[in-house]
Design a protein around this motif. Structure first.
Motif, PDB file in Angstrom:
ATOM      1  N   UNK A 344      -8.788   0.067  -2.648  1.00  0.00           N
ATOM      2  CA  UNK A 344      -8.468   0.067  -4.076  1.00  0.00           C
ATOM      3  C   UNK A 344      -7.061   0.608  -4.256  1.00  0.00           C
ATOM      4  N   UNK A 345      -6.364   0.051  -5.250  1.00  0.00           N
ATOM      5  CA  UNK A 345      -5.002   0.483  -5.540  1.00  0.00           C
ATOM      6  C   UNK A 345      -4.855   0.669  -7.047  1.00  0.00           C
ATOM      7  N   UNK A 346      -3.771   1.261  -7.463  1.00  0.00           N
ATOM      8  CA  UNK A 346      -3.550   1.533  -8.883  1.00  0.00           C
ATOM      9  C   UNK A 346      -2.757   0.436  -9.586  1.00  0.00           C
ATOM     10  N   UNK A 347      -2.231  -0.535  -8.818  1.00  0.00           N
ATOM     11  CA  UNK A 347      -1.430  -1.597  -9.413  1.00  0.00           C
ATOM     12  C   UNK A 347      -2.318  -2.740  -9.903  1.00  0.00           C
ATOM     13  N   UNK A 348      -1.699  -3.699 -10.609  1.00  0.00           N
ATOM     14  CA  UNK A 348      -2.446  -4.853 -11.138  1.00  0.00           C
ATOM     15  C   UNK A 348      -2.701  -5.893 -10.049  1.00  0.00           C
ATOM     16  N   UNK A 349      -1.708  -6.146  -9.186  1.00  0.00           N
ATOM     17  CA  UNK A 349      -1.828  -7.180  -8.163  1.00  0.00           C
ATOM     18  C   UNK A 349      -2.749  -6.731  -7.034  1.00  0.00           C
TER      19      UNK A 349
END
Length: 489
Positions: A344-349
């Motif tokens: 999981x990441x905090x960006x949209x892409x």
């Protein structure tokens, strides 16, 4: 139809459409049952009847319409059944053969057909594919296809194809060897009147050129044509008033140029073909880089089970065929994707690894009943089932990742995003239930769960005002549920 469809609400129309699927399938099943009953009634040897004409004089005889293990049927009896079906003899023969195959050789698949869970056309196609197998070997195909009943037809046929090969590897090796001898190239020759045929379109300036090549050679030729077409496109006259050539036209021009390999070489060297000066030394031919996805069991790789691989976009291959396909390429072995991983990441892409894992987990598009399968270079949008909320608007961290990713073809993505009720309310609701499970509710309340095993209809449990309380179905077997998500009770 017994009612005026214009008087039905949208939800009632959709309910009728769902019910009509079962009605249509039942009619097709009834056709199979009628054919089976007719075959059963005509299973006695016609030659045993008093005064029967001998076979050498055209008399009737018992024949086996289906594969090994199916009962014999009087050959000429099929003619009368064809008349009753208002169909030809050959098509009726094929129908009866498939019905006998299903009942006697593919019992698990036959049960699904009777339950209206498997379309008749699909079951018949599998029966034909497996007809040359004996009654013992065909059980492998029956079990595998029955287990995949909820998957897309294209994937079911891929599974059936691979299992037919595995069930009799020697027979397929013989097919490969026989087919390898049938290579050739053909130039079409128009028959009198075809050049200006107003119905067929005519081909006054063109001819068709067809080739049948070994799989590896065909792939390499296709790549060479693409390379040359790229060069031709780069050298198009951009200042001309003519329409630029289409990709198909560029590929055709590239193939025509390959008819004169020296001219093709001069073109690729940047010469115009009119200069008589010695050509400069050619650079070494560049090796093409290829990325292909090969699905191969570790047991097959070690020789414990038959070596059948699946190459995306090309279908099942024997291991020796795979060596031919890869022989001319520089190979770089990429690490095997850990499909159980979660990022999981905090960006949209979505990160590339998330995209690859998600598509491979789901075998393609997650829109209900979609037939878009995963393939090399396949174009899928990766959607957020739970809409992404920017952090500036209060969105939580870690919104993007395997737990919130749904591969969708562009059209399906648009439907999911913009499909609403006519009054603008009530769009598609999608919830990711796990790494490999997605629950959909359409604007008019049709519910489906999509997993790698296919699409399952769901009955929604609602209260008196229509609010969804839950779903009346169990978690599909083998579906991995993400820790952050709980399956509805």
């Amino acid at each position: 139809m017994d009612i005026d469809l214009a008087e039905l609400s949208a939800a009632e129309l959709l309910a009728r459409a769902e019910a009509n699927v079962d009605v249509r399938r039942q009619a097709e099943v009834d056709q199979l049952l009628l054919a089976l009953a007719w075959c059963d009634r005509n299973g006695n040897d016609p030659q045993s009847a008093p005064g029967a004409a001998p076979v050498r004089a055209g008399g009737d005889r018992l024949v086996r319409l289906g594969g090994d293990g199916t009962p014999l049927v009087a050959e000429l009896s099929i003619g009368e059944l064809a008349i009753a079906f208002q169909a030809g003899y050959v098509s009726t023969h094929h129908l009866a053969a498939a019905a006998l195959d299903l009942r006697h050789r593919l019992p698990a698949l036959w049960s699904l057909v009777l339950e209206l869970r498997m379309p008749v056309w699909l079951a018949r196609k599998v029966a034909v594919m497996a007809r040359e197998l004996d009654r013992e070997a065909v059980r492998v195909v029956d079990a595998a296809v029955a287990a995949a009943v909820d998957e897309a037809p294209g994937r079911i046929l891929r599974i059936a194809e691979a299992k037919v090969i595995e069930a009799d590897l020697a027979a397929h090796q013989a097919r490969v060897a026989e087919d390898a001898r049938k290579t050739g190239c053909w130039l079409s020759k128009p028959r009198p009147g075809e050049i200006i045929d107003p119905v067929g379109g005519g081909e006054a300036a063109t001819r068709r050129f067809a080739a049948k090549l070994p799989a590896g050679a065909a792939v390499h030729l296709d790549a060479a044509i693409n390379d040359l077409a790229d060069a031709l496109e780069a050298h198009q006259d951009r200042g001309s008033d003519d329409e630029p050539a289409t990709r198909a036209q560029l590929r055709a021009e590239a193939l025509a140029l390959l008819a004169d390999p020296h001219a093709a070489a001069r073109f690729l060297d940047g010469l115009d073909g009119a200069d008589d000066s010695p050509a400069p030394p050619r650079a070494p031919a560049r090796r093409r880089k290829a990325v292909i996805h090969v699905h191969l069991s570790a047991l097959a790789l070690s020789g414990i089970i038959p070596g059948v691989t699946r190459v995306e976009g090309l279908g099942p291959f024997l291991l020796e065929q795979l060596a031919e396909l890869l022989g001319r390429h520089d190979l770089t072995v990429q690490p095997v994707l850990d499909l159980a991983g979660v990022t999981s990441v905090n960006s949209y892409e979505h990160p590339t690894i998330v995209r690859e894992r998600t598509i491979q987990r789901m075998c393609g598009d997650v829109f209900p009943h979609s037939t878009n399968l995963a393939s090399v270079g396949g174009r899928f949008d990766l959607d957020h089932p739970t809409p992404y909320v920017p952090p500036a608007r209060g969105g939580p961290p870690g919104q993007t990742g395997d737990h919130n990713a749904a591969p969708l073809a562009r059209r399906h993505h648009r439907i999911k995003t913009h499909g609403h009720l006519p009054d603008g309310g009530g769009g598609y609701q999608v919830r990711q239930l796990g790494l490999t499970a997605y629950r959909w509710i359409t604007p008019h309340g049709l519910a489906r769960v999509v997993t790698p095993r296919g699409t399952t209809r769901v009955e929604l449990l609602r209260d008196s005002d229509g609010t969804v309380l839950g779903e009346s179905y169990p978690a599909p077997p083998g579906v991995e549920i993400h820790a952050a998500l709980a399956w509805p009770s």
